[in-house]
Design a protein around this motif. Structure first.
Motif, PDB file in Angstrom:
ATOM      1  N   VAL A 115       8.393   2.514  -6.177  1.00 39.11           N
ATOM      2  CA  VAL A 115       7.383   3.249  -5.966  1.00 39.11           C
ATOM      3  C   VAL A 115       7.311   4.844  -6.175  1.00 39.11           C
ATOM      4  N   GLY A 116       8.429   5.143  -6.720  1.00 41.49           N
ATOM      5  CA  GLY A 116       8.574   6.622  -7.227  1.00 41.49           C
ATOM      6  C   GLY A 116       9.551   7.585  -6.226  1.00 41.49           C
ATOM      7  N   SER A 117       9.062   8.742  -6.135  1.00 45.00           N
ATOM      8  CA  SER A 117       9.904   9.799  -5.414  1.00 45.00           C
ATOM      9  C   SER A 117       9.754   9.687  -3.683  1.00 45.00           C
ATOM     10  N   ARG A 118      10.513  10.181  -3.269  1.00 39.32           N
ATOM     11  CA  ARG A 118      10.350  10.542  -1.731  1.00 39.32           C
ATOM     12  C   ARG A 118       9.057  11.124  -1.385  1.00 39.32           C
ATOM     13  N   GLU A 119       8.554  12.063  -2.137  1.00 41.39           N
ATOM     14  CA  GLU A 119       7.221  12.436  -1.729  1.00 41.39           C
ATOM     15  C   GLU A 119       6.402  11.380  -1.801  1.00 41.39           C
ATOM     16  N   VAL A 120       6.219  10.370  -2.535  1.00 43.05           N
ATOM     17  CA  VAL A 120       5.474   9.204  -2.410  1.00 43.05           C
ATOM     18  C   VAL A 120       5.653   8.410  -1.200  1.00 43.05           C
ATOM     19  N   ILE A 121       6.880   8.002  -0.846  1.00 46.18           N
ATOM     20  CA  ILE A 121       7.208   7.331   0.289  1.00 46.18           C
ATOM     21  C   ILE A 121       6.972   8.007   1.555  1.00 46.18           C
ATOM     22  N   GLU A 122       7.006   9.241   1.730  1.00 46.41           N
ATOM     23  CA  GLU A 122       6.721   9.869   2.868  1.00 46.41           C
ATOM     24  C   GLU A 122       5.338  10.391   3.243  1.00 46.41           C
ATOM     25  N   THR A 123       4.442  10.359   2.233  1.00 51.12           N
ATOM     26  CA  THR A 123       3.154  10.753   2.127  1.00 51.12           C
ATOM     27  C   THR A 123       2.225   9.471   2.298  1.00 51.12           C
ATOM     28  N   GLN A 124       2.738   8.573   1.314  1.00 60.63           N
ATOM     29  CA  GLN A 124       1.556   7.362   1.225  1.00 60.63           C
ATOM     30  C   GLN A 124       1.872   6.220   1.680  1.00 60.63           C
ATOM     31  N   LEU A 125       3.407   6.061   2.151  1.00 56.42           N
ATOM     32  CA  LEU A 125       3.543   4.677   2.643  1.00 56.42           C
ATOM     33  C   LEU A 125       4.358   4.779   4.121  1.00 56.42           C
ATOM     34  N   ALA A 126       5.111   5.799   4.318  1.00 58.32           N
ATOM     35  CA  ALA A 126       5.768   5.884   5.613  1.00 58.32           C
ATOM     36  C   ALA A 126       4.702   5.821   7.039  1.00 58.32           C
ATOM     37  N   ASN A 127       4.858   4.932   7.716  1.00 60.69           N
ATOM     38  CA  ASN A 127       4.091   5.094   9.113  1.00 60.69           C
ATOM     39  C   ASN A 127       2.805   4.182   8.844  1.00 60.69           C
TER      40      ASN A 127
END
Length: 542
Positions: free
Chosen positions: A249-261
């Motif tokens: 899915v790409g970078s940490r920014e993508v995971i933390e802002t779009q996927l986490a929680n």
């Protein structure tokens, strides 16, 4: 679900991470790293092994009652065939040198090194009943580590020969020296001993089914589908909707802002990351089709990066801190050389590269006797499709280089993975990555910095001092690790002084996946090769 295409699925040609992750679930090596370890080994097709007192002979007791997907029984003859096939073909673009170096004392095939004979190959790999005997040219402290790499996975001799592959005999071996296996018959028809069979391959989709006769017991997940989906937004949407269980899915920014929680999404963080990423500068592009006019102004000359000042202009124009903050939200590791600091030989006292636009400008003005500054250039920088973090790195570099002089132009160019790593593709500057097949400092320094290394060849490295230090370190690693570490420190310092690569920061490992998938925790990852599917399970329909 991933962005990249698959260069090959013939184990003898595998030398990239995308292919390796698939091959390791279809084929098997003799030994493997257990999850979370860089120093221990667990048996796969070898049940046990012994080493002679002089370190030059390894004996492997092979696992009995193992079947290939074809139904053929596994035996020592298959292991002998696999290793001899790798020694015979042994292209630099493959990982065959992992075993040619310890077994034959050279990284070359018989075309490049006429001293290699069939007798030498045949004596290096022998069978005594169902026991494999490897006779080494010299002691190799990392032999077991080398054997964990999927490029040494065992193929089905009888099945391969039936498809027209090498028959494994002395009579025909010379016909196969240096043969490119990436498009071999085994790249389209498969028979391994692994827990999953490839049952269909079409339209960028690979379908795997669990192998009912797998020696370790049929795995819990019965079907695995691997799809190539270049669009990042589509991969993210599929993961959120539950249409895929795990995705690139790409970078940490993508995971933390779009996927986490988000509902149904689980995130595992702080994973070890032993890859190395760089922007490589090619010192000879005389045979490239990617240099524009091939002259100043609307292109670059063939020797553009042969000039040290030109290279240092670029290494000092990269904003490492901005890259870390924007792409990794501060969770990334600065490195002073292209090797993880966890390994011996990493010099913690060597300064990390840093942005210095004043020095970058001075180097640019001095490059090529001032011609670069006066006439300008247009440089293409290639990166792998579906890697937004590398695209961001190229954009950061582009902005700073172009701000220096209005005559400077940098064009980011997205390419498919198989095209980018093809030997026929010659780039003036390109994304270069290395995910080590085994945890040995030589397996980082040599590929990047040696003139005969994988990236060294592609970048036309020709630094005899670096070659000498790397070769010396390789010879003394087993007997004098302190001397080897000192030599690697010298390599790192000289490489930085010469500006051979833009050494990119490496993000702390993070992965998003569906929460019904078990076996994706921090303790489940193999730090070299990632996940083995046979260790996974999930709730609901499989």
């Amino acid at each position: 679900m991933e962005a990249a295409d698959i260069p090959t699925l013939d184990p003898g040609a595998v030398f990239d991470g995308v292919s390796s992750r698939l091959v390791q679930n279809t084929y098997e090596t003799l030994v493997a790293y257990p999850a979370g370890s860089l120093t221990d080994y667990e048996p796969l097709l070898a049940e046990s092994w012994t080493v002679s007192d002089d370190g030059k002979q390894y004996r492997f007791k092979l696992r009995p009652e193992v079947k290939f997907h074809s139904g053929n029984p596994f035996s020592c003859a298959d292991v002998e065939y696999t290793f001899e096939r790798n020694l015979v073909t042994n292209l630099p673009s493959s990982g065959a040198w992992y075993i040619s170096e310890p077994l034959l004392g050279t990284r070359d095939n018989a075309e490049a090194d006429p001293s290699i004979t069939w007798e030498r190959i045949d004596k290096a790999v022998e069978c005594e009943g169902n026991e494999l005997v490897l006779n080494l040219a010299r002691p190799e402290p990392y032999l077991l580590a080398r054997l964990t790499y999927p490029g040494q996975a065992i193929v089905d001799k009888q099945y391969a020969a039936s498809l027209g592959e090498w028959d494994g005999t002395e009579a025909t071996w010379k016909d196969w020296v240096g043969k490119d296996l990436s498009e071999s018959a085994l790249n389209g028809k498969y028979s391994g001993t692994g827990p999953y069979r490839i049952v269909n391959s079409e339209n960028d989709t690979l379908t795997f089914a669990s192998f009912a006769d797998y020696w370790g017991g049929e795995p819990a997940i019965k079907n695995v589908v691997r799809r190539k989906v270049p669009e990042q937004a589509s991969r993210i949407e599929a993961l959120l909707k539950g249409d895929t269980d795990i995705a690139e899915v790409g970078s940490r920014e993508v995971i933390e802002t779009q996927l986490a929680n988000q509902p149904g999404i689980q995130v595992v963080d702080d994973l070890p990351n032993l890859v190395s990423y760089a922007l490589a500068m090619n010192q000879d592009t005389s045979k490239s089709q990617n240099t524009g006019s091939g002259t100043w102004g609307d292109g670059v000359p063939a020797n553009f990066f042969a000039d040290r000042d030109m290279r240092l202009c670029f290494t000092k124009a990269f904003d490492y801190d901005t890259y870390i903050e924007q792409i990794f939200l501060g969770k990334a590791e600065r490195r002073n050389t292209l090797m993880p600091p966890q390994l011996a030989g990493y010099d913690q006292n060597l300064a990390n590269p840093s942005l210095n636009l004043d020095e970058a400008t001075e180097h640019c003005k001095a490059a090529h006797g001032g011609e670069a500054w006066e006439k300008g250039f247009t440089l293409n920088v290639a990166y792998r499709e579906g890697t937004p973090q590398i695209q961001a790195a190229v954009e950061i570099l582009k902005n700073n280089i172009e701000a220096m002089n209005p005559k400077f132009k940098v064009n980011p160019v997205e390419k498919q993975w198989s095209e980018l790593i093809s030997a026929a593709n010659i780039e003036p500057m390109a994304y270069a990555s290395w995910g080590s097949g085994y945890a040995d400092p030589d397996n980082y320094f040599r590929p990047f910095y040696h003139s005969q290394g994988y990236h060294g060849l592609k970048s036309h490295m020709n630094d005899k001092q670096l070659d000498q230090w790397i070769d010396e370190a390789r010879l003394v690693t087993g007997t004098n690790p302190e001397q080897a570490a000192a030599l690697y420190g010298q390599v790192a310092k000289r490489a930085a002084d010469e500006g051979y690569y833009i050494v990119l920061p490496i993000g702390v490992g993070i992965q998003a996946y569906r929460d019904n998938l078990q076996g994706v925790g921090a303790n489940d990852y193999n730090v070299i090769s990632g996940l083995f599917w046979k260790r996974l399970s999930k709730g609901g329909t499989q």
